[in-house]
Design a protein around this motif. Structure first.
Motif, PDB file in Angstrom:
ATOM      1  N   GLU A  33       0.830  -1.201   0.000  1.00  0.00           N
ATOM      2  CA  GLU A  33       0.000   0.000   0.000  1.00  0.00           C
ATOM      3  C   GLU A  33       0.873   1.263   0.000  1.00  0.00           C
ATOM      4  O   GLU A  33       0.548   2.251  -0.658  1.00  0.00           O
ATOM      5  CB  GLU A  33      -0.922  -0.022   1.230  1.00  0.00           C
ATOM      6  N   ARG A  85       1.894   1.887  -3.424  1.00  0.00           N
ATOM      7  CA  ARG A  85       0.749   2.254  -4.274  1.00  0.00           C
ATOM      8  C   ARG A  85       0.412   3.725  -4.062  1.00  0.00           C
ATOM      9  O   ARG A  85       0.166   4.471  -5.007  1.00  0.00           O
ATOM     10  CB  ARG A  85      -0.486   1.444  -3.891  1.00  0.00           C
ATOM     11  N   ILE A  86       0.382   4.137  -2.794  1.00  0.00           N
ATOM     12  CA  ILE A  86      -0.067   5.491  -2.454  1.00  0.00           C
ATOM     13  C   ILE A  86       0.748   6.563  -3.158  1.00  0.00           C
ATOM     14  O   ILE A  86       0.203   7.517  -3.689  1.00  0.00           O
ATOM     15  CB  ILE A  86       0.002   5.701  -0.921  1.00  0.00           C
ATOM     16  N   HIS A 145       0.131   8.371  -6.490  1.00  0.00           N
ATOM     17  CA  HIS A 145      -1.010   9.272  -6.571  1.00  0.00           C
ATOM     18  C   HIS A 145      -0.855  10.349  -7.635  1.00  0.00           C
ATOM     19  O   HIS A 145      -1.748  10.566  -8.448  1.00  0.00           O
ATOM     20  CB  HIS A 145      -1.222   9.925  -5.204  1.00  0.00           C
ATOM     21  N   THR A 196      -1.225   9.396 -11.340  1.00  0.00           N
ATOM     22  CA  THR A 196      -2.483   8.762 -11.761  1.00  0.00           C
ATOM     23  C   THR A 196      -3.591   9.800 -11.636  1.00  0.00           C
ATOM     24  O   THR A 196      -3.394  10.841 -11.034  1.00  0.00           O
ATOM     25  CB  THR A 196      -2.805   7.549 -10.877  1.00  0.00           C
ATOM     26  N   ARG A 197      -4.775   9.477 -12.238  1.00  0.00           N
ATOM     27  CA  ARG A 197      -5.803  10.515 -12.240  1.00  0.00           C
ATOM     28  C   ARG A 197      -7.192  10.072 -11.794  1.00  0.00           C
ATOM     29  O   ARG A 197      -8.079  10.904 -11.648  1.00  0.00           O
ATOM     30  CB  ARG A 197      -5.932  11.165 -13.624  1.00  0.00           C
ATOM     31  N   GLY A 223     -13.426   5.760  -9.731  1.00  0.00           N
ATOM     32  CA  GLY A 223     -12.829   4.719  -8.888  1.00  0.00           C
ATOM     33  C   GLY A 223     -13.891   3.839  -8.249  1.00  0.00           C
ATOM     34  O   GLY A 223     -13.783   2.616  -8.211  1.00  0.00           O
ATOM     35  N   ILE A 224     -14.944   4.473  -7.735  1.00  0.00           N
ATOM     36  CA  ILE A 224     -16.018   3.729  -7.064  1.00  0.00           C
ATOM     37  C   ILE A 224     -16.767   2.852  -8.065  1.00  0.00           C
ATOM     38  O   ILE A 224     -17.077   1.696  -7.791  1.00  0.00           O
ATOM     39  CB  ILE A 224     -17.029   4.714  -6.434  1.00  0.00           C
ATOM     40  N   LEU A 225     -17.021   3.405  -9.246  1.00  0.00           N
ATOM     41  CA  LEU A 225     -17.779   2.656 -10.244  1.00  0.00           C
ATOM     42  C   LEU A 225     -16.906   1.651 -10.981  1.00  0.00           C
ATOM     43  O   LEU A 225     -17.422   0.765 -11.664  1.00  0.00           O
ATOM     44  CB  LEU A 225     -18.416   3.618 -11.250  1.00  0.00           C
ATOM     45  N   GLY A 226     -15.594   1.795 -10.839  1.00  0.00           N
ATOM     46  CA  GLY A 226     -14.699   0.875 -11.530  1.00  0.00           C
ATOM     47  C   GLY A 226     -14.792   1.005 -13.039  1.00  0.00           C
ATOM     48  O   GLY A 226     -14.840   0.018 -13.766  1.00  0.00           O
ATOM     49  N   GLU A 268      -5.549   1.157 -12.333  1.00  0.00           N
ATOM     50  CA  GLU A 268      -5.328   0.374 -11.114  1.00  0.00           C
ATOM     51  C   GLU A 268      -4.360  -0.786 -11.393  1.00  0.00           C
ATOM     52  O   GLU A 268      -3.496  -1.091 -10.577  1.00  0.00           O
ATOM     53  CB  GLU A 268      -6.679  -0.134 -10.608  1.00  0.00           C
ATOM     54  N   VAL A 286      -0.891   0.652 -11.581  1.00  0.00           N
ATOM     55  CA  VAL A 286      -0.399   0.985 -10.241  1.00  0.00           C
ATOM     56  C   VAL A 286       0.112  -0.285  -9.567  1.00  0.00           C
ATOM     57  O   VAL A 286       1.194  -0.303  -8.964  1.00  0.00           O
ATOM     58  CB  VAL A 286      -1.528   1.625  -9.392  1.00  0.00           C
ATOM     59  N   ARG A 330     -15.631  -0.026  -2.148  1.00  0.00           N
ATOM     60  CA  ARG A 330     -14.946   0.366  -3.382  1.00  0.00           C
ATOM     61  C   ARG A 330     -13.971   1.516  -3.117  1.00  0.00           C
ATOM     62  O   ARG A 330     -12.901   1.578  -3.683  1.00  0.00           O
ATOM     63  CB  ARG A 330     -15.956   0.794  -4.455  1.00  0.00           C
ATOM     64  N   SER A 375      -9.554   2.231  -3.747  1.00  0.00           N
ATOM     65  CA  SER A 375      -9.369   3.109  -4.899  1.00  0.00           C
ATOM     66  C   SER A 375      -8.316   4.171  -4.587  1.00  0.00           C
ATOM     67  O   SER A 375      -7.874   4.308  -3.451  1.00  0.00           O
ATOM     68  CB  SER A 375     -10.684   3.790  -5.270  1.00  0.00           C
ATOM     69  N   ARG A 376      -7.958   4.902  -5.614  1.00  0.00           N
ATOM     70  CA  ARG A 376      -6.940   5.950  -5.460  1.00  0.00           C
ATOM     71  C   ARG A 376      -7.359   6.962  -4.397  1.00  0.00           C
ATOM     72  O   ARG A 376      -6.547   7.381  -3.566  1.00  0.00           O
ATOM     73  CB  ARG A 376      -6.741   6.636  -6.811  1.00  0.00           C
TER      74      ARG A 376
END
Ligand SMILES: Nc1ncnc2c1ncn2[C@@H]1O[C@H](COP(=O)(O)OP(=O)(O)OP(=O)(O)O)[C@@H](O)[C@H]1O
Ligand SMILES: [Mg+2]
Lengths: 254, 303
Positions: free
Chosen positions: A98, A101-102, A105, A108-109, A115-118, A126, A129, B157, B161-162
């Motif tokens: 993690e 990954r962070i 940031h 990435t955009r 992000g929530i809806l994928g 993703e 990343v 989710r 996510s980012r």
């Protein structure tokens, strides 16, 4: 050789204390630029000025020819200046993976909703990343401990992870604040090799604060010496080592 | 089944509703921000719904939309809460830790006093006889339930996510997060706004459910209850607020036979849990699980 970072008359005082006192220098692209000086000389403060964590009292600096004085830290990082901290500031309660990954940031955009809806674009990002994160973990030799909490790593591994986390930002300039502090001789040796490898692989310019003289002398192309906030020498390792003012500063400080 | 719903319908819906409110506090906490503003937005959302449902000025709108007025109320409550949160967040989120908590409590109090004194909010009496969306109490689960599911999905989710990673980074170390390229103010305000929108919508759904709405709906007590849900359930996992809200909100019900002694037991549970479960119940369960895995897996220390 082109200049990547240019500092002009940087000053910072804390109350009556001149922590950094009109320091001017320029760093060339691809260089490993050393920063040494006795305790309290102002080395970390200089890093804080460059990364925007501490505002300058006066003076300015530019990056790739653009003035970046006064920008907030996230903008400076976003333009490609990454750092590590003298007193290790990992995201200790999060996993090793993690952590790397962070710090991607800024490159990435994906926004909140995609992000929530994928959405496809965010899924692709993703995956990238994830790939990049594993690549970095392999490089720093921590891929076997990806799921572990960063705070549970051994000291030397935490230092390596912090470098890895900074590299995941895909920086053009990397600021390392005493990366060898607290390491034993063997670890210091391998760190030297590692820093060289990083320069080869990432074509990154480095500013390096380090007390361990052999490491600095072996690695750096040029060295800047600070003493009570002021520059007392700037040059290649051999010249700096012979410099009278430097010898006095260190002997006086002992 | 009918009898069960008659007896426990109100409690079940309350548990759903309290879980949602726990989540409204969980969002800012994901970014390490201790905000106690949720009851304020909850009250605001309730007033918006109550006014839209009862004010004579809104009669034409009600006649035109029929039950369609309810979703509109939720939307309005969410939007207005979100905008207000944006304004408050930008100034208040400069404060940290306990100072932010105090500022948000002040916000809840100010809002309460304003509502006590305005005509449109019905002053001290509040707004009553709010038209019902459903005939039965338990039927309100049909709106709170899906909202809770949606919220759980959203949080799940989000955490992977980012945006969620940025929030976690800020919680872990705000300064380092900034140095890693994360716009900390933006994400703190974002988390605060999401929490406020949720609280506002829950308030709007609760107004018909509770039938009356007054200044007792958004108080300091409620701030502390929601905080207790999250802290005792566990503030580092999405299951924490859910578990905490369900346990703590049903506790007074379960202890009802004990009469007044239940308040003492309720208080003791809070004290004991906060001393012995610093990471909340979910955190403690997680540690237990890691211990078991470590002791049974052949690769012991590797995990
Ligand atoms: N935020 C601050 N407030 C007040 N004084 C500070 C602050 N940061 C640094 N200083 C002071 O500025 C001086 C320079 O500190 P700095 O940390 O830059 O030194 P350094 O060269 O990195 O030393 P070391 O080798 O010990 O890390 C010290 O005297 C320190 O006490
Ligand atoms: Mg230092």
């Amino acid at each position: 050789m082109s200049v990547i970072i240019q500092a002009d008359g940087l000053c910072r005082n804390f109350g009556g204390l001149q922590a950094v006192d009109s320091v001017s220098f320029s760093v060339n692209e691809g260089e490993i630029f050393g920063l040494i000086g006795p305790n309290g000389a102002g080395k970390t403060t200089l890093f804080n000025l460059i990364t925007g964590l501490t505002p300058v009292s006066s003076g300015s600096f530019s990056y790739q020819g653009r003035a970046i004085t006064g920008l907030p830290p996230h903008r400076i990082a976003g333009q490609g200046i990454a750092r590590t901290f003298q007193n290790i500031r990992l995201f200790k309660g999060l996993s090793v993976l993690e952590n790397v990954r962070i710090s991607q940031h800024a490159c990435t955009r994906t926004g909140l909703f995609s992000g929530i809806l994928g959405l496809p674009a965010s899924r692709r990002e993703e995956r990238e990343v994830e790939e990049k994160a594993w690549e970095i973990l392999k490089l720093i030799g921590l891929s076997g401990r990806a799921a572990e909490l960063a705070g549970n790593l051994a000291y030397g591994d935490q230092r390596r992870l912090e470098i890895g986390r900074a590299l995941a930002l895909q920086p053009k300039v990397l600021l390392l604040d005493e990366p060898a502090a607290g390491m034993n001789a063997a670890e210091k040796q391998s760190l030297t090799g590692f820093i060289r490898e990083v320069r080869e692989l990432f074509h990154v310019t480095m500013l390096l604060i380090e007390h361990h003289v052999p490491l600095v002398m072996g690695l750096c192309d040029r060295i800047l010496v600070l003493h009570f906030g002021s520059m007392i020498a700037l040059g290649d390792p051999a010249a700096v080592q012979q410099d009278q003012a430097v010898i006095e500063a260190y002997l006086g400080a002992e | 089944m009918e009898g069960f719903l008659q007896n426990y319908g109100f409690l079940l819906v309350t548990l759903l509703q309290q879980s949602l409110l726990a989540f409204s506090l969980y969002f800012p906490l994901m970014a390490g921000q201790l905000s106690l503003a949720s009851p304020g937005f909850y009250a605001l959302g309730g007033y918006i719904a109550a006014i839209m449902s009862t004010a004579p000025e809104c009669t034409p709108l009600r006649e035109k939309l029929g039950t369609g007025i309810y979703p509109l109320e939720w939307l309005a409550a969410g939007l207005i809460s979100g905008v207000l949160a944006l304004v408050i967040g930008i100034s208040a989120l400069r404060l940290r830790g306990i100072y932010l908590a105090l500022a948000t409590i002040a916000f809840v109090e100010i809002l309460r006093v304003i509502c006590l004194n305005l005509e449109i909010t019905g002053g001290a009496i509040g707004i009553f006889d709010i038209p019902q969306l459903f005939a039965e109490r338990w039927s309100y689960g049909l709106i709170f339930g899906p909202l809770l599911l949606l919220t759980l999905l959203f949080v799940y989710r989000l955490e992977n996510s980012r945006t969620g990673r940025a929030l976690k980074a800020i919680r872990e170390d705000e300064l380092a997060a900034g140095a890693m390229g994360i716009h900390t103010t933006y994400y703190k305000v974002l988390a605060f706004v999401i929490g406020a929108v949720l609280a506002g919508i829950v308030g709007a759904m609760s107004a018909p459910f509770l039938n009356t709405w007054n200044a007792r709906q958004g108080t300091f007590d409620a701030s502390i209850s929601y905080l207790a849900y999250v802290l005792i359930g566990g503030s580092r996992s999405m299951w924490g607020p859910l578990l905490g809200a369900v346990l703590l909100a049903s506790l007074p019900e379960l202890l009802r036979p004990l009469k007044d002694a239940r308040l003492i037991i309720n208080g003791m549970v809070l004290v004991v849990a906060s001393i012995y479960l610093p990471q909340g119940i979910v955190g403690a369960l997680g540690r237990l699980k890691r211990c078991v895995v470590k002791n049974t897996s052949p690769m012991g220390g590797e995990r």
